[in-house]
Motif scaffolding. Structure first.
Motif, PDB file in Angstrom:
ATOM      1  N   THR A   1       0.436   3.945  -2.493  1.00  0.00           N
ATOM      2  CA  THR A   1      -0.862   4.730  -2.281  1.00  0.00           C
ATOM      3  C   THR A   1      -0.886   5.870  -1.248  1.00  0.00           C
ATOM      4  O   THR A   1      -1.410   7.121  -1.253  1.00  0.00           O
ATOM      5  CB  THR A   1      -2.114   3.950  -2.020  1.00  0.00           C
ATOM      6  OG1 THR A   1      -2.168   2.946  -2.844  1.00  0.00           O
ATOM      7  CG2 THR A   1      -3.440   4.586  -1.990  1.00  0.00           C
ATOM      8  N   PHE A   2      -0.036   5.548  -0.126  1.00  0.00           N
ATOM      9  CA  PHE A   2      -0.216   6.321   1.017  1.00  0.00           C
ATOM     10  C   PHE A   2       1.292   6.991   1.248  1.00  0.00           C
ATOM     11  O   PHE A   2       1.406   7.847   2.195  1.00  0.00           O
ATOM     12  CB  PHE A   2      -0.162   5.437   2.349  1.00  0.00           C
ATOM     13  CG  PHE A   2      -1.759   4.948   2.350  1.00  0.00           C
ATOM     14  CD1 PHE A   2      -2.778   5.668   2.475  1.00  0.00           C
ATOM     15  CD2 PHE A   2      -1.965   3.550   2.284  1.00  0.00           C
ATOM     16  CE1 PHE A   2      -4.052   5.069   2.587  1.00  0.00           C
ATOM     17  CE2 PHE A   2      -3.186   2.904   2.310  1.00  0.00           C
ATOM     18  CZ  PHE A   2      -4.178   3.766   2.469  1.00  0.00           C
ATOM     19  N   GLU A   3       2.143   7.066   0.299  1.00  0.00           N
ATOM     20  CA  GLU A   3       3.601   7.682   0.455  1.00  0.00           C
ATOM     21  C   GLU A   3       3.500   9.268   0.729  1.00  0.00           C
ATOM     22  O   GLU A   3       4.076   9.534   1.527  1.00  0.00           O
ATOM     23  CB  GLU A   3       4.347   7.459  -0.715  1.00  0.00           C
ATOM     24  CG  GLU A   3       5.746   8.157  -0.748  1.00  0.00           C
ATOM     25  CD  GLU A   3       6.424   7.858  -2.199  1.00  0.00           C
ATOM     26  OE1 GLU A   3       7.595   8.073  -1.942  1.00  0.00           O
ATOM     27  OE2 GLU A   3       5.853   7.223  -3.181  1.00  0.00           O
TER      28      GLU A   3
ATOM     29  N   ASN B   1       0.843  -1.206  -0.161  1.00  0.00           N
ATOM     30  CA  ASN B   1       0.066  -0.133  -0.249  1.00  0.00           C
ATOM     31  C   ASN B   1       0.760   1.296   0.138  1.00  0.00           C
ATOM     32  O   ASN B   1       0.248   2.339  -0.042  1.00  0.00           O
ATOM     33  CB  ASN B   1      -0.981   0.054   1.396  1.00  0.00           C
ATOM     34  CG  ASN B   1      -1.928  -1.276   1.183  1.00  0.00           C
ATOM     35  OD1 ASN B   1      -2.307  -1.548  -0.009  1.00  0.00           O
ATOM     36  ND2 ASN B   1      -2.265  -1.428   2.517  1.00  0.00           N
TER      37      ASN B   1
END
Length: 105
Positions: free
Chosen positions: A89-91, A86
């Motif tokens: 997506t959350f970087e 994930n």
């Protein structure tokens, strides 16, 4: 007294990696970026180090982004984590959260 007494960013990264690998159920730890050193500007300049690494273990692969400060003989650390799958997506959100961590003295 100061973060530099713990060593260079690379030396601190090696200590964190060793501590992670020695945790129960962790098989491998890989730095994903060179450790960063910066001066944080709150109301005063304070040295901070930031690490970005992946920990692989029996609970899966997790990405960790950690920021460290030492001030007045106290260690302050913030760690953000998510599943490695994930991370793309959350970087942005993880890095913004970690970047927002500053000491206000």
């Amino acid at each position: 007294q100061s973060l530099s007494e713990f060593g260079t960013p690379e030396e601190l990264a090696a200590k964190v990696v060793l501590a992670e690998v020695n945790r129960d159920g962790v098989f491998d730890v890989t730095l994903m970026q060179d450790p960063l050193a910066a001066k944080s500007l709150g109301n005063t300049e304070v040295l901070c180090y930031q690490l970005n690494y992946v920990s692989k273990g029996k609970r899966g692969e997790k990405r960790f982004v950690t920021k460290f400060y030492v001030q007045n003989q106290f260690l302050f650390a913030l760690t953000a984590q998510c599943k490695e799958v994930n991370y793309p997506t959350f970087e942005k959100e993880l890095l913004q959260a970690v970047d927002s961590f500053q000491l206000v003295l």
